[in-house]
Write a protein that holds these residues in place. Structure first.
Motif, PDB file in Angstrom:
ATOM      1  N   VAL A 236      -4.497  -1.543  -4.531  1.00  0.00           N
ATOM      2  CA  VAL A 236      -4.697  -1.145  -3.135  1.00  0.00           C
ATOM      3  C   VAL A 236      -5.645  -2.117  -2.447  1.00  0.00           C
ATOM      4  O   VAL A 236      -5.409  -2.555  -1.314  1.00  0.00           O
ATOM      5  CB  VAL A 236      -5.228   0.295  -3.072  1.00  0.00           C
TER       6      VAL A 236
ATOM      7  N   THR B 294      -7.654   5.552   4.103  1.00  0.00           N
ATOM      8  CA  THR B 294      -7.637   4.091   4.083  1.00  0.00           C
ATOM      9  C   THR B 294      -6.258   3.568   4.440  1.00  0.00           C
ATOM     10  O   THR B 294      -6.126   2.558   5.141  1.00  0.00           O
ATOM     11  CB  THR B 294      -8.078   3.590   2.705  1.00  0.00           C
ATOM     12  N   LEU B 295      -5.216   4.257   3.972  1.00  0.00           N
ATOM     13  CA  LEU B 295      -3.857   3.853   4.358  1.00  0.00           C
ATOM     14  C   LEU B 295      -3.701   3.949   5.875  1.00  0.00           C
ATOM     15  O   LEU B 295      -3.129   3.044   6.506  1.00  0.00           O
ATOM     16  CB  LEU B 295      -2.836   4.747   3.662  1.00  0.00           C
TER      17      LEU B 295
ATOM     18  N   PHE C 252       0.846  -1.203   0.000  1.00  0.00           N
ATOM     19  CA  PHE C 252       0.000   0.000   0.000  1.00  0.00           C
ATOM     20  C   PHE C 252       0.878   1.249   0.000  1.00  0.00           C
ATOM     21  O   PHE C 252       0.688   2.187  -0.794  1.00  0.00           O
ATOM     22  CB  PHE C 252      -0.908  -0.040   1.237  1.00  0.00           C
TER      23      PHE C 252
ATOM     24  N   PHE D 200       0.807  12.206  -3.437  1.00  0.00           N
ATOM     25  CA  PHE D 200       0.708  10.890  -2.818  1.00  0.00           C
ATOM     26  C   PHE D 200      -0.577  10.199  -3.266  1.00  0.00           C
ATOM     27  O   PHE D 200      -1.654  10.797  -3.223  1.00  0.00           O
ATOM     28  CB  PHE D 200       0.719  11.056  -1.296  1.00  0.00           C
ATOM     29  N   LEU D 201      -0.471   8.962  -3.725  1.00  0.00           N
ATOM     30  CA  LEU D 201      -1.608   8.158  -4.195  1.00  0.00           C
ATOM     31  C   LEU D 201      -2.288   8.732  -5.434  1.00  0.00           C
ATOM     32  O   LEU D 201      -3.427   8.395  -5.725  1.00  0.00           O
ATOM     33  CB  LEU D 201      -2.655   7.985  -3.092  1.00  0.00           C
TER      34      LEU D 201
ATOM     35  N   TYR E 220      -2.870   8.251  -8.741  1.00  0.00           N
ATOM     36  CA  TYR E 220      -2.618   7.114  -9.629  1.00  0.00           C
ATOM     37  C   TYR E 220      -2.269   7.550 -11.052  1.00  0.00           C
ATOM     38  O   TYR E 220      -1.517   6.897 -11.749  1.00  0.00           O
ATOM     39  CB  TYR E 220      -3.834   6.195  -9.672  1.00  0.00           C
TER      40      TYR E 220
ATOM     41  N   GLY F  29      -8.019   7.830  -0.166  1.00  0.00           N
ATOM     42  CA  GLY F  29      -6.999   6.788  -0.104  1.00  0.00           C
ATOM     43  C   GLY F  29      -6.073   6.937   1.079  1.00  0.00           C
ATOM     44  O   GLY F  29      -5.660   5.955   1.691  1.00  0.00           O
ATOM     45  N   PHE F  30      -5.769   8.183   1.431  1.00  0.00           N
ATOM     46  CA  PHE F  30      -4.849   8.399   2.549  1.00  0.00           C
ATOM     47  C   PHE F  30      -5.475   7.938   3.855  1.00  0.00           C
ATOM     48  O   PHE F  30      -4.801   7.344   4.700  1.00  0.00           O
ATOM     49  CB  PHE F  30      -4.474   9.884   2.614  1.00  0.00           C
TER      50      PHE F  30
ATOM     51  N   ILE G  88      -4.976  -4.406   0.876  1.00  0.00           N
ATOM     52  CA  ILE G  88      -5.841  -4.469   2.057  1.00  0.00           C
ATOM     53  C   ILE G  88      -6.246  -5.915   2.324  1.00  0.00           C
ATOM     54  O   ILE G  88      -6.280  -6.368   3.473  1.00  0.00           O
ATOM     55  CB  ILE G  88      -7.077  -3.579   1.854  1.00  0.00           C
TER      56      ILE G  88
END
Lengths: 156, 178
Positions: A125, B154-155, A92, A106-107, A109, B151-152, A129
């Motif tokens: 992702v 969820t991280l 992740f 960050f993240l 995509y 997303g952050f 998880i």
């Protein structure tokens, strides 16, 4: 009901049941496939990494119930659940940091520049998880079940 | 929530919750609890929340039941032939008062499926619903919010699960094997 509790007073005894073993042998591959389906298909239908991970973890629980928890734990090994959890978090993080190295946020995509980057990113992702959750479920199961033998002195 | 099936489901959930609380036998209590989880998960599906329903069915009815069963395997059945646990009147009174206080918030909730509730008219919800398909290219808006827009968060959740899980595994492992 009284039979169950009578058995649980001497929990170390494991009774093989051909019915449960045969059922688990038939059902387990389908449950595993369903778990992977929920994990991968979470992007387009209900479900996702969390639910899929729990279902995949359930396969190990079923195997433990059918073939004896001790045997299953020796087969799975003590390290695999922890490795799964760590690998999931690491994956992740790497998926998130990748776009930063490529000059995005960050993240973000889209910074990967692949076609459908967002879709694949989300699915990866979800998979990460799923790894975390299935590892936790398996590890908790083994550790709690090991408490059933309070004699101690055995190694994982 | 009006059809006979939905009312039946609600009654089933309430009865199994009462059975969980009142049954003297812990094994029976756990079975009633897993029935409760199953009923709740079907109610989630009726409320158009299949993601939550799937989670409740897998975790509540599946994994939690197994973990509870493993935990009580060390205990013994309480002596006596009574099926129902005696109710502590004072505890019951406190619980009813607590539930009554919490119930006052029920009237502030919009009816199920209301079009003018704050959740539907909120700008953030609108943005997600209008742009999720084109921006994230996935067809489940829940997943889009979880893994892309938030997303952050969820991280963060994943790291919480990681640290809690590893902590429990370490402590229990030490306790059991050393």
């Amino acid at each position: 009901m009284s039979d169950d509790t009578a058995e649980s007073e001497s929990p170390t005894r494991y009774v093989e049941s051909p019915i449960i073993m045969a059922t688990v042998r038939v059902v387990a591959p389908f449950v595993f496939t369903f778990g992977l389906f929920v994990m991968f298909h979470g992007a387009d239908s209900s479900g996702g990494g969390f639910q899929g991970g729990v279902i995949v973890g359930t396969v190990v629980l079923m195997l433990g119930m059918a073939f004896g928890i001790q045997t299953t734990r020796e087969w799975v090994g003590p390290k695999l659940p922890v490795v799964l959890v760590g690998a999931g978090v690491l994956a992740f993080l790497l998926i998130g940091i990748g776009p930063v190295l490529l000059g995005g946020a960050f993240l973000e995509y889209h910074a990967y520049g692949v076609h459908h980057a967002s879709k694949y990113g989300i699915e990866l992702v979800e998979l990460a998880i799923g790894l975390i959750v299935s590892g936790i479920v398996t590890g908790l199961f083994f550790v709690i079940a090991a408490g059933m033998r309070n004699s101690g002195g055995e190694t994982a | 929530m009006s059809s006979a099936l939905e009312i039946g489901l609600l009654a089933f959930v309430v009865v199994s919750a009462l059975a969980t609380a009142l049954l003297r036998d812990v094994l029976g209590s756990i079975i009633a609890f897993s029935a409760y989880s199953l009923g709740i998960s079907i109610i989630w599906v009726f409320l158009r929340a299949p993601d939550v329903g799937l989670t409740e069915a897998a975790v509540g009815a599946g994994v939690m039941t197994v973990l509870f069963l493993l935990t009580i395997a060390k205990t013994v059945r309480p002596a006596g032939e009574k099926t129902i646990e005696r109710v502590n009147v004072r505890a019951l009174g406190v619980t009813i008062a607590f539930v009554a206080v919490l119930s006052t918030t029920l009237f502030a909730l919009p009816p199920v499926g209301a079009g003018d509730s704050a959740v539907v008219t909120d700008d953030v919800t609108r943005y997600y619903l209008e742009n999720a398909y084109t921006e994230t290219e996935v067809h489940n808006a829940v997943t889009a919010v979880l893994a892309a827009y938030r997303g952050f968060d969820t991280l963060g959740e994943a790291v919480v699960v990681y640290s809690a899980g590893i902590g429990i595994l370490l402590v229990l492992h030490k306790e059991v094997f050393e």
